[in-house]
Design an enzyme around this catalytic site. Structure first.
Site, PDB file in Angstrom:
ATOM      1  N   ASP A  64       0.827  -1.212   0.000  1.00  0.00           N
ATOM      2  CA  ASP A  64       0.000   0.000   0.000  1.00  0.00           C
ATOM      3  C   ASP A  64       0.863   1.265   0.000  1.00  0.00           C
ATOM      4  OD1 ASP A  64      -2.273   1.512   0.012  1.00  0.00           O
ATOM      5  OD2 ASP A  64      -2.755   1.191   2.119  1.00  0.00           O
ATOM      6  N   HIS A  88       2.964   3.198  -8.951  1.00  0.00           N
ATOM      7  CA  HIS A  88       2.742   1.768  -9.221  1.00  0.00           C
ATOM      8  C   HIS A  88       3.964   1.147  -9.899  1.00  0.00           C
ATOM      9  CE1 HIS A  88      -1.233   2.048  -7.736  1.00  0.00           C
ATOM     10  NE2 HIS A  88      -1.751   2.700  -8.769  1.00  0.00           N
ATOM     11  N   LEU A 126      10.784 -20.817  -3.875  1.00  0.00           N
ATOM     12  CA  LEU A 126       9.708 -19.947  -3.352  1.00  0.00           C
ATOM     13  C   LEU A 126       8.404 -20.123  -4.133  1.00  0.00           C
ATOM     14  CD1 LEU A 126       8.781 -17.382  -1.644  1.00  0.00           C
ATOM     15  CD2 LEU A 126       9.519 -16.042  -3.628  1.00  0.00           C
TER      16      LEU A 126
HETATM   17  C1  FPP Z   1      -1.638   0.144  -3.378  1.00  0.00           C
HETATM   18  O1  FPP Z   1      -1.238   1.467  -3.503  1.00  0.00           O
HETATM   19  C2  FPP Z   1      -1.201  -0.664  -4.486  1.00  0.00           C
HETATM   20  C3  FPP Z   1      -1.996  -1.323  -5.381  1.00  0.00           C
HETATM   21  C4  FPP Z   1      -3.462  -1.249  -5.407  1.00  0.00           C
HETATM   22  C5  FPP Z   1      -1.466  -2.116  -6.457  1.00  0.00           C
HETATM   23  C6  FPP Z   1      -0.277  -2.967  -6.158  1.00  0.00           C
HETATM   24  C7  FPP Z   1       0.357  -3.251  -7.448  1.00  0.00           C
HETATM   25  C8  FPP Z   1       1.680  -3.173  -7.694  1.00  0.00           C
HETATM   26  C9  FPP Z   1       2.685  -2.893  -6.687  1.00  0.00           C
HETATM   27  C10 FPP Z   1       2.182  -3.322  -9.083  1.00  0.00           C
HETATM   28  C11 FPP Z   1       2.154  -4.656  -9.734  1.00  0.00           C
HETATM   29  C12 FPP Z   1       2.493  -5.828  -8.911  1.00  0.00           C
HETATM   30  C13 FPP Z   1       3.097  -6.952  -9.353  1.00  0.00           C
HETATM   31  C14 FPP Z   1       3.102  -8.131  -8.449  1.00  0.00           C
HETATM   32  C15 FPP Z   1       3.792  -7.061 -10.672  1.00  0.00           C
HETATM   33  P1  FPP Z   1      -2.363   2.575  -3.623  1.00  0.00           P
HETATM   34  O2  FPP Z   1      -2.549   2.889  -5.064  1.00  0.00           O
HETATM   35  O3  FPP Z   1      -3.587   2.128  -2.923  1.00  0.00           O
HETATM   36  O4  FPP Z   1      -1.687   3.774  -2.860  1.00  0.00           O
HETATM   37  P2  FPP Z   1      -2.442   4.949  -2.071  1.00  0.00           P
HETATM   38  O5  FPP Z   1      -3.215   4.291  -0.954  1.00  0.00           O
HETATM   39  O6  FPP Z   1      -1.314   5.791  -1.559  1.00  0.00           O
HETATM   40  O7  FPP Z   1      -3.320   5.654  -3.050  1.00  0.00           O
END
Ligand code: FPP
Length: 246
Positions: free
Chosen positions: A20, A37, A131
């Site tokens: 997050d 991201h 893993l």
């Molecule tokens: C949360 O940050 C993150 C996500 C909803 C997406 C997680 C995805 C990735 C890290 C990229 C792809 C992953 C892989 C495994 C290749 P947020 O957008 O909710 O952040 P915020 O709360 O600060 O808005």
């Protein structure tokens, strides 16, 4: 047991992560959310590689929840493309590291190009024995449990099981995680203290680790700190401290 930074620690067998803070991190840099991201995807790569090298057996990453469809269309599109790119670009490394890739979630309702990329990686890594990297994709714990209840009800109706048979182990066998041990450690980044519909059944006895670090900045050093913190926890599973020592 493993030696990390000269300290002997108990490694968790299964680490689950709520990644997050990508958006907030990007905002701090005056950048678009997608920039966060992209850096988040790099953190996912680093943490997977570190977990693999340490000998952790299971790593579950919450990449996309069922609720994430409610985000703006272009952000969803960007995340799906990042996933495709992530699995495609890293497939050779994943195989070199002997990592086995699988997913949990509502797979059928993912876009076809995402399924194609994931299918290819799952197939290519299926015989790897290092893993187990589990990507939670289009995942929601309530959805998973409701499906389990429906399938249990059907099996009762069809006389495959009896109502009296329904207990912890049987229920767990109807979940998508039936072949995966429950997480020992859950990590959530970005200073939020929530579970967000992630592995609600499976996290019953997990140790929870919350850090204010945003996910794009969560790299090897921060992961080690979480593992060291975990190694100092006493897991009692409902027993007393004294009982455990005897
Ligand atoms: C949360 O940050 C993150 C996500 C909803 C997406 C997680 C995805 C990735 C890290 C990229 C792809 C992953 C892989 C495994 C290749 P947020 O957008 O909710 O952040 P915020 O709360 O600060 O808005």
């Amino acid at each position: 047991m493993s030696i990390v930074e000269n300290k002997i620690i108990n490694l968790p067998e299964h680490v689950a992560v709520i990644m997050d803070g990508n958006g907030r991190w990007a905002k701090l840099q005056n950048k678009e959310r997608f920039f966060g991201h992209q850096h988040g995807a790099e953190s996912a790569r680093v943490i997977s590689e570190t977990a693999s090298k340490l000998g952790i057996k299971y790593l579950t990453l919450y990449a996309f929840s069922k609720e994430n469809w409610n985000r703006p269309k272009d952000e969803v599109f960007g995340l799906m493309n990042l996933l495709i790119q992530g699995v495609n670009d890293n497939l050779d490394t994943i195989n070199k590291l002997n990592i086995k890739l699988t997913t949990i979630g509502d797979y059928e309702n993912l876009p076809e190009n995402v399924r194609d990329a994931v299918d290819k990686s799952v197939k290519s890594t299926k015989n790897n024995s290092g893993l187990n990297l589990i990507i939670a994709l289009n995942y929601g714990s309530r959805w998973e449990m409701i499906n389990a209840v429906k399938n249990i009800a059907l099996d009762v109706k069809n006389n495959k099981i009896k109502v009296e048979d329904i207990e912890d182990e049987l229920f767990a066998n109807y979940l998508l995680t039936k072949d995966i041990p429950d997480p020992d450690l859950l990590i959530r980044t970005s200073g939020e203290f929530r579970i967000s519909n992630f592995l609600l059944w499976q996290l019953s006895y997990s140790e929870l680790y919350f850090t204010s670090c945003y996910w794009p900045e969560f790299r090897e050093e921060q992961f080690m700190a979480a593992l060291l913190d975990y190694s100092n926890r006493e897991r009692r599973f409902g027993k007393t401290s004294k009982q455990l020592k005897n």
